[in-house]
Design an enzyme around this catalytic site. Sequence first.
Site, PDB file in Angstrom:
ATOM      1  N   ASP A  69     -72.464-102.046  11.576  1.00 21.98           N
ATOM      2  CA  ASP A  69     -71.671-100.663  12.050  1.00 21.98           C
ATOM      3  C   ASP A  69     -72.596-100.492  13.210  1.00 21.98           C
ATOM      4  O   ASP A  69     -73.754-100.858  13.338  1.00 21.98           O
ATOM      5  CB  ASP A  69     -71.439 -99.930  10.870  1.00 21.98           C
ATOM      6  N   ASN A 138     -71.214 -91.193  -1.094  1.00 23.14           N
ATOM      7  CA  ASN A 138     -69.801 -91.243  -1.741  1.00 23.14           C
ATOM      8  C   ASN A 138     -69.198 -92.396  -1.968  1.00 23.14           C
ATOM      9  O   ASN A 138     -68.087 -92.558  -2.103  1.00 23.14           O
ATOM     10  CB  ASN A 138     -69.091 -90.378  -0.494  1.00 23.14           C
ATOM     11  N   HIS A 140     -69.333 -95.146   0.353  1.00 25.51           N
ATOM     12  CA  HIS A 140     -69.175 -95.966   1.173  1.00 25.51           C
ATOM     13  C   HIS A 140     -69.958 -97.231   1.516  1.00 25.51           C
ATOM     14  O   HIS A 140     -71.091 -97.166   1.039  1.00 25.51           O
ATOM     15  CB  HIS A 140     -68.958 -94.978   2.581  1.00 25.51           C
ATOM     16  N   GLU A 145     -65.243 -95.210   4.654  1.00 26.66           N
ATOM     17  CA  GLU A 145     -65.585 -94.079   4.020  1.00 26.66           C
ATOM     18  C   GLU A 145     -64.144 -94.014   2.734  1.00 26.66           C
ATOM     19  O   GLU A 145     -63.122 -94.958   2.626  1.00 26.66           O
ATOM     20  CB  GLU A 145     -65.132 -92.750   4.672  1.00 26.66           C
TER      21      GLU A 145
HETATM   22  C1  GLP Z   1     -74.944 -95.082   6.650  1.00 25.83           C
HETATM   23  C2  GLP Z   1     -74.694 -96.466   6.859  1.00 25.83           C
HETATM   24  C3  GLP Z   1     -74.150 -97.345   5.835  1.00 25.83           C
HETATM   25  C4  GLP Z   1     -75.587 -97.106   4.775  1.00 25.83           C
HETATM   26  C5  GLP Z   1     -75.684 -95.666   4.225  1.00 25.83           C
HETATM   27  C6  GLP Z   1     -76.568 -95.265   3.352  1.00 25.83           C
HETATM   28  O1  GLP Z   1     -74.226 -94.223   7.000  1.00 25.83           O
HETATM   29  N1  GLP Z   1     -73.340 -96.607   7.842  1.00 25.83           N
HETATM   30  O2  GLP Z   1     -74.180 -98.621   6.175  1.00 25.83           O
HETATM   31  O3  GLP Z   1     -75.472 -98.003   3.704  1.00 25.83           O
HETATM   32  O4  GLP Z   1     -75.204 -94.950   5.048  1.00 25.83           O
HETATM   33  O5  GLP Z   1     -77.663 -94.717   4.029  1.00 25.83           O
HETATM   34  P1  GLP Z   1     -79.070 -94.804   3.407  1.00 25.83           P
HETATM   35  O6  GLP Z   1     -79.814 -96.055   3.146  1.00 25.83           O
HETATM   36  O7  GLP Z   1     -79.908 -94.036   4.954  1.00 25.83           O
HETATM   37  O8  GLP Z   1     -78.971 -93.741   2.450  1.00 25.83           O
END
Ligand code: GLP
Length: 248
Positions: A69, A138, A140, A145
């Site tokens: 993404d 959450n 995702h 989402e």
């Molecule tokens: C972000 C990304 C995800 C990631 C998630 C967790 O928003 N789009 O791909 O897995 O949130 O992030 P973190 O590893 O900083 O907790």
Amino acid sequence: MPIKVFVAKDYDEMSKRAAKLIADSIKNKPNIILGLATGGTPVGCYKELIRMHKEEGLDFSKVVSFNLDEYVGLPSTHPQSYRYFMDENLFRHVNIKMENTHVPDGLSDNPEKTCKEFEEAIKRAGGIDLQLLGIGSNGHIAFNEPGSPFNSRTRVVSLSEQTIKDNARFFKSIDEVPRQAISMGIETIMEAREIVLLASGEGKADAVAKSLEGPITTEVPASVLQKHPNCTFILDEASASKLTRKAR
Ligand code: GLP
């Protein structure tokens, strides 16, 4: 096939375990197509891969990568853009060819075309062999989402309030967090031949438990992984703390 679960004692062990799995896959197939993730969680894994490249000669010269993404509206020079993140945390420290790395273009003036081309590029490469994932608090995956359809493909999505709050820590203020992103869809992710999801910290414990032990529902996007034939969760103790079945 049920999801395989490995519970590491801490973040460091989780990172090393994931890096070893990725490194073994690269050695097995030097021209592997890797799906890569951003966020705080995979940073330790990328550090270990960099160490393996520098000290053990792990070779990325034929590796092709696709990132999950990118934020809409952030240029690749913005420290919080995912292109910048990947360059800084992995790509420029290993011998991957920059032209073999793909991160969706968050500045595209034709996002629909960009999404379509991204999907086509994955297909042309032969599909993703190994997809690395994190998980949102959450549930995702990428920026899919809760409520995202299981048959979704790469597209422009809106971030949930929870994700905007969670990701605000990376920005000067919550107002600077982009509200939209380009994200691989759930179906795109599910087509990867192998999936490895990393989670660390208590904040992920609920999402991890629901994804592994709860019903398969679009309300918890990562729960769809229960349907994948080759998926592994590598967790630390804290993120595994709400599991009822303590797999090791
Ligand atoms: C972000 C990304 C995800 C990631 C998630 C967790 O928003 N789009 O791909 O897995 O949130 O992030 P973190 O590893 O900083 O907790």
